[in-house]
Design a protein around this motif. Structure first.
Motif, mmCIF file in Angstrom:
data_model
loop_
_atom_site.group_PDB
_atom_site.id
_atom_site.type_symbol
_atom_site.label_atom_id
_atom_site.label_comp_id
_atom_site.label_asym_id
_atom_site.label_seq_id
_atom_site.Cartn_x
_atom_site.Cartn_y
_atom_site.Cartn_z
ATOM 1 N N LYS A 1 -3.968 3.692 -0.270
ATOM 2 C CA LYS A 1 -3.857 5.126 -0.514
ATOM 3 C C LYS A 1 -2.597 5.358 -1.324
ATOM 4 N N ARG A 2 -2.671 6.310 -2.270
ATOM 5 C CA ARG A 2 -1.499 6.605 -3.094
ATOM 6 C C ARG A 2 -1.206 8.096 -3.093
ATOM 7 N N LYS A 3 0.090 8.396 -3.236
ATOM 8 C CA LYS A 3 0.517 9.779 -3.398
ATOM 9 C C LYS A 3 1.815 9.738 -4.185
ATOM 10 N N GLU A 4 1.719 10.158 -5.432
ATOM 11 C CA GLU A 4 2.878 10.160 -6.321
ATOM 12 C C GLU A 4 3.523 8.764 -6.339
ATOM 13 N N ARG A 5 4.787 8.610 -5.923
ATOM 14 C CA ARG A 5 5.428 7.293 -5.977
ATOM 15 C C ARG A 5 5.172 6.446 -4.736
ATOM 16 N N LEU A 6 4.374 6.942 -3.821
ATOM 17 C CA LEU A 6 4.117 6.250 -2.565
ATOM 18 C C LEU A 6 2.764 5.547 -2.593
ATOM 19 N N LYS A 7 2.736 4.363 -1.983
ATOM 20 C CA LYS A 7 1.473 3.643 -1.829
ATOM 21 C C LYS A 7 1.448 2.979 -0.463
ATOM 22 N N VAL A 8 0.321 3.079 0.207
ATOM 23 C CA VAL A 8 0.139 2.431 1.506
ATOM 24 C C VAL A 8 -1.074 1.521 1.428
ATOM 25 N N THR A 9 -0.935 0.335 1.999
ATOM 26 C CA THR A 9 -2.092 -0.549 2.169
ATOM 27 C C THR A 9 -2.293 -0.793 3.657
ATOM 28 N N PHE A 10 -3.535 -1.127 4.009
ATOM 29 C CA PHE A 10 -3.900 -1.296 5.423
ATOM 30 C C PHE A 10 -4.846 -2.482 5.511
ATOM 31 N N ASP A 11 -4.418 -3.524 6.199
ATOM 32 C CA ASP A 11 -5.244 -4.712 6.374
ATOM 33 C C ASP A 11 -5.517 -4.863 7.863
ATOM 34 N N THR A 12 -6.727 -4.485 8.295
ATOM 35 C CA THR A 12 -7.054 -4.509 9.727
ATOM 36 C C THR A 12 -7.276 -5.933 10.231
ATOM 37 N N THR A 13 -7.507 -6.877 9.299
ATOM 38 C CA THR A 13 -7.650 -8.277 9.721
ATOM 39 C C THR A 13 -6.281 -8.856 10.051
ATOM 40 N N LEU A 14 -5.321 -8.611 9.163
ATOM 41 C CA LEU A 14 -3.945 -9.062 9.404
ATOM 42 C C LEU A 14 -3.221 -8.165 10.395
ATOM 43 N N LYS A 15 -3.783 -6.999 10.663
ATOM 44 C CA LYS A 15 -3.131 -5.982 11.505
ATOM 45 C C LYS A 15 -1.772 -5.615 10.906
ATOM 46 N N GLN A 16 -1.825 -5.211 9.644
ATOM 47 C CA GLN A 16 -0.589 -4.942 8.924
ATOM 48 C C GLN A 16 -0.794 -3.815 7.917
ATOM 49 N N SER A 17 0.262 -3.011 7.769
ATOM 50 C CA SER A 17 0.305 -2.018 6.706
ATOM 51 C C SER A 17 1.586 -2.229 5.913
ATOM 52 N N LEU A 18 1.474 -2.081 4.605
ATOM 53 C CA LEU A 18 2.636 -2.114 3.730
ATOM 54 C C LEU A 18 2.817 -0.740 3.113
ATOM 55 N N PHE A 19 4.077 -0.300 3.038
ATOM 56 C CA PHE A 19 4.409 1.004 2.490
ATOM 57 C C PHE A 19 5.348 0.772 1.316
ATOM 58 N N HIS A 20 4.945 1.250 0.139
ATOM 59 C CA HIS A 20 5.719 1.016 -1.067
ATOM 60 C C HIS A 20 6.236 2.340 -1.621
ATOM 61 N N ILE A 21 7.489 2.335 -2.048
ATOM 62 C CA ILE A 21 8.050 3.457 -2.810
ATOM 63 C C ILE A 21 8.457 2.887 -4.156
ATOM 64 N N THR A 22 7.793 3.332 -5.215
ATOM 65 C CA THR A 22 8.145 2.836 -6.546
ATOM 66 C C THR A 22 9.217 3.740 -7.159
ATOM 67 N N ALA A 23 9.948 3.176 -8.119
ATOM 68 C CA ALA A 23 11.016 3.909 -8.813
ATOM 69 C C ALA A 23 11.894 4.641 -7.797
ATOM 70 N N SER A 24 12.404 3.894 -6.831
ATOM 71 C CA SER A 24 13.136 4.509 -5.718
ATOM 72 C C SER A 24 14.384 5.244 -6.196
ATOM 73 N N GLN A 25 14.736 6.269 -5.429
ATOM 74 C CA GLN A 25 15.887 7.126 -5.750
ATOM 75 C C GLN A 25 16.796 7.198 -4.522
ATOM 76 N N PRO A 26 18.077 7.468 -4.712
ATOM 77 C CA PRO A 26 18.969 7.623 -3.546
ATOM 78 C C PRO A 26 18.437 8.639 -2.530
ATOM 79 N N ALA A 27 17.741 9.670 -3.004
ATOM 80 C CA ALA A 27 17.174 10.683 -2.094
ATOM 81 C C ALA A 27 16.067 10.113 -1.198
ATOM 82 N N ASP A 28 15.574 8.925 -1.521
ATOM 83 C CA ASP A 28 14.568 8.281 -0.670
ATOM 84 C C ASP A 28 15.198 7.609 0.544
ATOM 85 N N SER A 29 16.512 7.536 0.595
ATOM 86 C CA SER A 29 17.206 6.910 1.723
ATOM 87 C C SER A 29 16.914 7.686 3.001
#
Lengths: 113, 117
Positions: A57-85
């Motif tokens: 799933k994506r929303k602007e600079r955010l992306k989430v993946t979901f792997d129910t086999t691995l039981k894992q989600s990854l959350f990505h912030i692209t072009a990160s900014q200090p305000a993302d802290s």
């Protein structure tokens, strides 16, 4: 027992880079997984939700993946900014009609200028 | 944009005293929740409330806790006799409905910091 694990160490990255946060879970079959942002002394703020039958799933600079086999989600912030802290929380919910959330402890992200 | 509000922002109380934490959920939402977060720990579910009754509660939500929707806008959490370990941030959340089910996204208030001395 059910367990949700997020990187316990703070993640330090340079502005402009992509931040990747991990959420792993055990003994749980969530209907969906959500990511929230929490600033110090504040309540969680909803960012993204992904369902068990979705891979990405994506929303602007955010992306989430979901792997129910691995039981894992990854959350990505692209072009990160200090305000993302902030601290980013992973939350799972099952099939209950009441949508009770079970949270991980969160990962603190620090973006340096 | 509508938001969940909570009062007070900070409550200091003596051990054994009763406290009432107040929340005003988003106006058209029907599912309400309380969570707490002890300093440095994760956000933990306490209770959910729908149709004027508790729908789910966690082990934390024992007989010392109660919830109420006293009118059409407020949702309260009462702790009857506070203990030192009740010191935490308490968050109220609400969500809308799709049919009779809660929708997926919960909207959180800013929290009440409860300090028990």
């Amino acid at each position: 027992s059910q367990k949700i694990e997020q990187n316990s160490e703070a993640l330090n990255i340079q502005e402009g880079k992509t931040a990747t946060l991990t959420c792993n879970y055990t003994n749980y079959s969530p209907a969906y997984l959500q990511w929230y942002r929490q600033d110090p002394g504040r309540g969680p703020v909803f960012l993204l939700l992904i369902r068990e039958n979705e891979k990405e799933k994506r929303k602007e600079r955010l992306k989430v993946t979901f792997d129910t086999t691995l039981k894992q989600s990854l959350f990505h912030i692209t072009a990160s900014q200090p305000a993302d802290s902030a601290t980013y929380l992973c939350a799972l919910s099952g099939l209950s009609g009441y949508s009770t959330l079970t949270f991980g402890k969160g990962t603190m992200l620090l973006v340096s200028p | 944009e509508p938001e969940v509000t909570q009062t007070p922002s900070h409550q200091v109380t003596q051990m054994g005293q009763e406290v009432i934490l107040r929340c005003v959920p988003i106006s058209n939402h029907l599912y309400f929740y309380w969570y707490r977060q002890i300093l440095g720990q994760k956000v933990e579910f306490l209770v959910s409330f729908y149709n004027n009754e508790i729908s789910e509660k966690s082990e934390i939500f024992d007989d010392q806790f109660s919830v109420e929707r006293p009118d059409g806008s407020n949702f309260t959490l009462k702790i009857r006799s506070t203990k030192l370990e009740d010191s935490a941030m308490y968050f109220c959340a609400s969500t809308g409905t799709s049919g009779s089910r809660a929708t997926d996204t919960q909207y959180f208030g800013p929290g009440t910091r409860l300090t028990v001395l």
